[in-house]
Enzyme design. Structure first.
Site, short mmCIF file in Angstrom:
data_model
loop_
_atom_site.label_atom_id
_atom_site.label_comp_id
_atom_site.label_asym_id
_atom_site.label_seq_id
_atom_site.Cartn_x
_atom_site.Cartn_y
_atom_site.Cartn_z
N ASP A 132 -6.40 -7.10 3.69
CA ASP A 132 -7.54 -6.45 3.05
C ASP A 132 -8.46 -7.51 2.45
O ASP A 132 -9.68 -7.51 2.67
CB ASP A 132 -7.01 -5.50 1.96
N ASP A 162 -2.89 -17.97 0.36
CA ASP A 162 -3.91 -18.57 -0.52
C ASP A 162 -4.55 -19.78 0.16
O ASP A 162 -5.77 -19.94 0.15
CB ASP A 162 -3.32 -18.93 -1.90
N LYS A 217 3.14 -15.26 1.92
CA LYS A 217 3.49 -16.11 0.78
C LYS A 217 5.00 -16.30 0.79
O LYS A 217 5.71 -15.83 -0.11
CB LYS A 217 3.02 -15.48 -0.53
N TYR A 252 0.82 -1.22 0.00
CA TYR A 252 0.00 0.00 0.00
C TYR A 252 0.86 1.27 0.00
O TYR A 252 0.41 2.32 -0.46
CB TYR A 252 -0.90 0.03 1.24
N ASP A 287 -12.20 -9.16 4.19
CA ASP A 287 -13.49 -9.14 3.49
C ASP A 287 -14.07 -10.55 3.42
O ASP A 287 -15.27 -10.76 3.62
CB ASP A 287 -13.34 -8.60 2.06
C1 IPM Z 1 -10.50 -1.27 3.75
C2 IPM Z 1 -10.76 -0.62 2.41
C3 IPM Z 1 -9.62 0.36 2.15
C4 IPM Z 1 -8.35 -0.43 1.98
C5 IPM Z 1 -9.87 1.30 0.97
C6 IPM Z 1 -11.15 2.08 1.12
C7 IPM Z 1 -8.70 2.23 0.77
O1 IPM Z 1 -10.91 -1.58 1.44
O2 IPM Z 1 -10.41 -0.55 4.76
O3 IPM Z 1 -10.41 -2.49 3.79
O4 IPM Z 1 -8.06 -0.96 0.89
O5 IPM Z 1 -7.62 -0.56 2.97
MG MG Z 2 -10.93 -3.59 2.15
#
Ligand code: IPM
Ligand code: MG
Length: 367
Positions: free
Chosen positions: A248, A224, A192, A142, A252
């Site tokens: 990230d 993975d 990884k 990032y 999710d």
């Molecule tokens: C998160 C989001 C952010 C990230 C975006 C909005 C920049 O997806 O907080 O997970 O990628 O970190």
């Molecule tokens: Mg995210």
């Protein structure tokens, strides 16, 4: 001790609506628990761009550095898609994370009993699920340099750099081990190491830090395979520690195991300040949901639970945090649902503010 300070940044889309419900909870603590916060509010993301031409004004950045905790709603929306990369709403959030040095991002994925049928996985796979992902938040691909889009011969090349120093890995690993000590004492580190040098170093440093936590059972997985195991049998995990980008994705994935993104809070923590509290920003995992913004349909629970995390991690009020969490559970057990939590059973959804009121009523009942 002086009154603890809270900076509220509602942001864009549904951010302001869900934050209005958090304000009810904050006010409730002032009125009923003698727990008063010095609350101020400011702009971030598209809202800040509209007002100041930047997704985060320097004054707001300075205030964020100064308060005991920041509570953020959400940033972004289609209105800002065409903006230059450096002006996009997300840059405001990334600047907060980076300049406050919030290296440990705690993302719990907890399946509420009343909602376990909502997961796309079988109920027995997710019922009772309670895992914590610790995502490194201020380094890795990032932020690594070099980055950019460059000319190379007669074409362009897009470059981002995965980069981790030992100390960056060390500090986030320590946060994860500390959390594991307070939970089931199991930590799985994901990288990884089979293809990335940064992953080899990551595994080495995490293993070394583990020597300071002999009670914690440490395991390693390629990221993975970790994604696969998370969907196969998520209850094998307690705490997971991983880098910025894998975190990230995996967070999710873990979030969706629970059935609704509208339920999940997060905490981003940095080093302790002079008053002993960690630098901290709390935000729901969900985004700004522009498609339903302004309609009173949004689920405020993730944002309310983010405030509960603030009570626990910034203000040493674990019992009061649990009071909020229990109030949320009780409301769900009563069948109160915002639109995102509805199945086909004909239940009529409540509005964002009705959900907030229902939680306040349960808090009252808890006294
Ligand atoms: C998160 C989001 C952010 C990230 C975006 C909005 C920049 O997806 O907080 O997970 O990628 O970190
Ligand atoms: Mg995210």
């Amino acid at each position: 001790m002086s009154t603890p300070s809270l900076l509220i940044l509602p942001g864009d889309g549904i951010g302001p609506e869900v934050m209005a419900e958090v304000r009810k909870i904050v006010d409730w603590f002032g009125a009923k628990r003698d727990l008063t916060f010095d609350v101020s509010e400011d702009l971030v993301g598209g809202a800040a761009y509209d007002a100041h031409g930047t997704p985060l004004h320097d004054d707001t950045m300075a205030r964020a550095q100064d308060v005991d905790a920041v509570l953020l709603g959400a940033v972004g929306g289609p209105k800002y898609d065409a903006l230059d990369f450096s002006l996009k709403p997300e840059r405001g959030l990334l600047r907060l994370r980076k300049e406050m040095d919030l290296f440990a991002n705690l993302r719990p994925a907890q399946c509420f009993d009343a909602l376990s049928h909502f997961s796309s996985l079988k109920q027995e796979v997710v019922a009772g699920l309670d895992i914590m992902i610790v995502r490194e938040l201020t380094s890795g691909v990032y932020f690594g340099e070099p980055r950019g889009i460059f000319e190379e011969g007669n074409e362009r090349v897009g470059i981002n750099t995965q980069r981790y120093t030992e100390s960056e890995i060390d500090r986030v690993a320590r946060s994860a081990f500390e959390l594991a000590m307070k939970r089931d004492k199991k930590l799985c580190s994901m990288e990884k190491a089979n293809v990335m040098e940064s992953g080899i170093l990551w595994r080495e440093v995490v293993t070394r830090v583990g020597q300071d936590y002999p009670e914690v059972e440490l395991s390693h997985m390629y990221a993975d395979a970790g994604a696969m195991q998370l969907t196969r049998w998520p209850k094998q995990f307690d705490v997971i520690v991983t880098d910025n980008l894998f975190g990230d994705l995996l967070s999710d994935l873990a979030a969706m195991l629970t059935g609704s993104l509208g339920m999940l809070p997060s905490a981003s923590l940095g080093a302790p300040m002079s008053n002993g509290r960690p630098k901290a920003l709390y935000e729901p995992v969900h985004g700004s949901a522009p498609d339903i913004a302004g309609q009173g349909k949004a689920n405020p629970i993730a944002c309310i639970l983010s405030f509960a995390m603030a009570l626990r991690y910034s203000f040493d009020q674990g019992d009061e945090a649990a009071r909020v969490e229990k109030a949320v559970e009780a409301v769900l057990a009563d069948g109160v649902r915002t639109a995102d939590l509805l199945g086909e059973d004909g239940t009529v959804p409540v509005s964002t503010s009705e959900m907030g009121d229902a939680i306040v009523a349960k808090l009252d009942a808890s006294l």
